[in-house]
Design a protein around this motif. Structure first.
Motif, PDB file in Angstrom:
ATOM      1  N   GLN A 276      89.937  36.417  79.144  1.00 48.06           N
ATOM      2  CA  GLN A 276      88.833  36.013  78.273  1.00 48.06           C
ATOM      3  C   GLN A 276      88.003  34.903  78.914  1.00 48.06           C
ATOM      4  O   GLN A 276      86.774  34.866  78.784  1.00 48.06           O
ATOM      5  CB  GLN A 276      89.372  35.549  76.919  1.00 48.06           C
ATOM      6  N   ALA A 277      88.691  34.015  79.623  1.00 52.16           N
ATOM      7  CA  ALA A 277      87.998  32.899  80.284  1.00 52.16           C
ATOM      8  C   ALA A 277      87.431  33.301  81.649  1.00 52.16           C
ATOM      9  O   ALA A 277      86.801  32.480  82.334  1.00 52.16           O
ATOM     10  CB  ALA A 277      88.967  31.731  80.450  1.00 52.16           C
ATOM     11  N   LYS A 278      87.678  34.549  82.051  1.00 49.71           N
ATOM     12  CA  LYS A 278      87.215  35.092  83.337  1.00 49.71           C
ATOM     13  C   LYS A 278      87.771  34.313  84.531  1.00 49.71           C
ATOM     14  O   LYS A 278      87.095  34.115  85.546  1.00 49.71           O
ATOM     15  CB  LYS A 278      85.681  35.119  83.384  1.00 49.71           C
ATOM     16  N   THR A 279      89.025  33.877  84.400  1.00 54.67           N
ATOM     17  CA  THR A 279      89.673  33.140  85.494  1.00 54.67           C
ATOM     18  C   THR A 279      90.910  33.857  86.039  1.00 54.67           C
ATOM     19  O   THR A 279      91.557  33.361  86.964  1.00 54.67           O
ATOM     20  CB  THR A 279      90.105  31.739  85.010  1.00 54.67           C
ATOM     21  N   ALA A 280      91.235  35.009  85.486  1.00 59.07           N
ATOM     22  CA  ALA A 280      92.494  35.695  85.813  1.00 59.07           C
ATOM     23  C   ALA A 280      92.619  36.055  87.286  1.00 59.07           C
ATOM     24  O   ALA A 280      93.721  36.036  87.842  1.00 59.07           O
ATOM     25  CB  ALA A 280      92.650  36.951  84.956  1.00 59.07           C
ATOM     26  N   LYS A 281      91.511  36.375  87.955  1.00 64.79           N
ATOM     27  CA  LYS A 281      91.583  36.819  89.350  1.00 64.79           C
ATOM     28  C   LYS A 281      91.495  35.680  90.359  1.00 64.79           C
ATOM     29  O   LYS A 281      91.570  35.906  91.567  1.00 64.79           O
ATOM     30  CB  LYS A 281      90.479  37.836  89.629  1.00 64.79           C
ATOM     31  N   LYS A 282      91.363  34.465  89.882  1.00 64.36           N
ATOM     32  CA  LYS A 282      91.308  33.322  90.794  1.00 64.36           C
ATOM     33  C   LYS A 282      92.682  33.073  91.406  1.00 64.36           C
ATOM     34  O   LYS A 282      93.708  33.224  90.733  1.00 64.36           O
ATOM     35  CB  LYS A 282      90.837  32.069  90.051  1.00 64.36           C
ATOM     36  N   PRO A 283      92.747  32.690  92.680  1.00 67.35           N
ATOM     37  CA  PRO A 283      94.035  32.440  93.338  1.00 67.35           C
ATOM     38  C   PRO A 283      94.882  31.391  92.624  1.00 67.35           C
ATOM     39  O   PRO A 283      96.113  31.450  92.687  1.00 67.35           O
ATOM     40  CB  PRO A 283      93.626  31.950  94.731  1.00 67.35           C
ATOM     41  N   SER A 284      94.226  30.460  91.944  1.00 69.31           N
ATOM     42  CA  SER A 284      94.952  29.374  91.267  1.00 69.31           C
ATOM     43  C   SER A 284      95.325  29.701  89.833  1.00 69.31           C
ATOM     44  O   SER A 284      95.899  28.860  89.136  1.00 69.31           O
ATOM     45  CB  SER A 284      94.106  28.095  91.286  1.00 69.31           C
ATOM     46  N   SER A 285      95.031  30.913  89.377  1.00 71.69           N
ATOM     47  CA  SER A 285      95.299  31.276  87.986  1.00 71.69           C
ATOM     48  C   SER A 285      96.785  31.508  87.734  1.00 71.69           C
ATOM     49  O   SER A 285      97.552  31.795  88.651  1.00 71.69           O
ATOM     50  CB  SER A 285      94.523  32.542  87.599  1.00 71.69           C
ATOM     51  N   CYS A 286      97.170  31.397  86.482  1.00 67.19           N
ATOM     52  CA  CYS A 286      98.563  31.687  86.112  1.00 67.19           C
ATOM     53  C   CYS A 286      98.823  33.185  86.127  1.00 67.19           C
ATOM     54  O   CYS A 286      99.955  33.612  86.321  1.00 67.19           O
ATOM     55  CB  CYS A 286      98.867  31.097  84.728  1.00 67.19           C
ATOM     56  N   THR A 287      97.795  33.962  85.926  1.00 69.36           N
ATOM     57  CA  THR A 287      97.929  35.414  86.055  1.00 69.36           C
ATOM     58  C   THR A 287      98.332  35.766  87.480  1.00 69.36           C
ATOM     59  O   THR A 287      99.248  36.568  87.705  1.00 69.36           O
ATOM     60  CB  THR A 287      96.598  36.109  85.706  1.00 69.36           C
ATOM     61  N   ASN A 288      97.663  35.151  88.444  1.00 64.95           N
ATOM     62  CA  ASN A 288      98.011  35.362  89.851  1.00 64.95           C
ATOM     63  C   ASN A 288      99.413  34.825  90.133  1.00 64.95           C
ATOM     64  O   ASN A 288     100.177  35.417  90.898  1.00 64.95           O
ATOM     65  CB  ASN A 288      96.991  34.673  90.752  1.00 64.95           C
ATOM     66  N   GLY A 289      99.748  33.708  89.487  1.00 63.58           N
ATOM     67  CA  GLY A 289     101.088  33.141  89.643  1.00 63.58           C
ATOM     68  C   GLY A 289     102.165  34.079  89.137  1.00 63.58           C
ATOM     69  O   GLY A 289     103.210  34.248  89.777  1.00 63.58           O
ATOM     70  N   LEU A 290     101.917  34.702  87.980  1.00 62.04           N
ATOM     71  CA  LEU A 290     102.883  35.654  87.417  1.00 62.04           C
ATOM     72  C   LEU A 290     103.009  36.880  88.308  1.00 62.04           C
ATOM     73  O   LEU A 290     104.113  37.395  88.517  1.00 62.04           O
ATOM     74  CB  LEU A 290     102.453  36.074  86.012  1.00 62.04           C
ATOM     75  N   LEU A 291     101.896  37.336  88.852  1.00 61.75           N
ATOM     76  CA  LEU A 291     101.908  38.498  89.739  1.00 61.75           C
ATOM     77  C   LEU A 291     102.786  38.241  90.960  1.00 61.75           C
ATOM     78  O   LEU A 291     103.668  39.047  91.286  1.00 61.75           O
ATOM     79  CB  LEU A 291     100.476  38.819  90.186  1.00 61.75           C
TER      80      LEU A 291
END
Length: 203
Positions: free
Chosen positions: A85-100
């Motif tokens: 929603q915040a359009k930050t999921a694909k950033k290298p520093s995101s928690c989404t990237n961290g979970l991946l």
């Protein structure tokens, strides 16, 4: 040594609390489970220092976000939804990237455990190489992959690894742990893929 006295034995107890009543993965118990495995990765020697560093960094990033609002981020899914929603999921520093990358590192760890018990004739170097090729290699760029392959040449002896994993009970504990943990990793991949976020690569 009883299973309750080993890391894998203890993790089998933690697994019971990782899912909600609806079957969703709960953030804190899942992260606690991954952190519980940290000493095992640490004891596998300097070879896995890159994996250890990556796991530690991603765990800390996710734990910090969870701690900022435990109710909002109680589910792993809620972290992805908020960052999308915040359009930050694909950033290298995101928690989404961290979970991946945390999930991918756990994929490697599980594959290595399986190879240790399913192929007793393999050296640890070979087991690590096969595990890496099957899990992490396709997501790593040339630089990361080259560094990892060099590190694989100094893995501990198989006998030492078996002792770390539970000694005489290692096979039983590994089988039980993998049976419990793998479905969680698969659910993470399905969740990430549902948002088109399961195919990000590193340099």
């Amino acid at each position: 040594m009883g299973s309750e006295g080993t890391v894998l034995g203890a993790s089998s107890e933690v697994v019971k609390y990782v899912r909600s009543e609806q079957g969703e993965l709960l953030t804190k118990p899942f992260l606690d489970l991954c952190r519980l495995l940290f000493p095992v990765i640490d004891n596998l020697g300097p070879t896995l220092s890159a994996v250890k560093c990556d796991v530690g960094s991603n765990l800390s990033r996710l734990e910090a976000l969870y701690s900022s609002d435990p109710l909002k981020y109680s589910l792993l899914q809620s972290i992805l939804q908020a960052e999308i929603q915040a359009k930050t999921a694909k950033k290298p520093s995101s928690c989404t990237n961290g979970l991946l990358w945390l999930t991918r590192a756990m994929d490697f760890f599980v594959e290595l455990l399986r190879n240790v018990i399913e192929h007793p004739e393999w050296s640890m170097t070979h087991a690590c190489t096969i595990s890496y090729n099957k899990t992490l290699k396709r997501w790593h760029g040339w630089l990361t992959s080259s560094s990892f392959m060099v590190a694989l040449k100094v893995v501990p002896e198989r006998k030492k690894v078996i002792q770390i994993l539970g000694g005489p009970n290692a096979n039983t504990e590994i089988e039980r742990f993998c049976a419990q943990f793998v479905p969680m990793l698969e659910d993470n991949h399905k969740l990430l893929a549902s948002f088109g976020l399961d195919n990000l690569k590193s340099i």
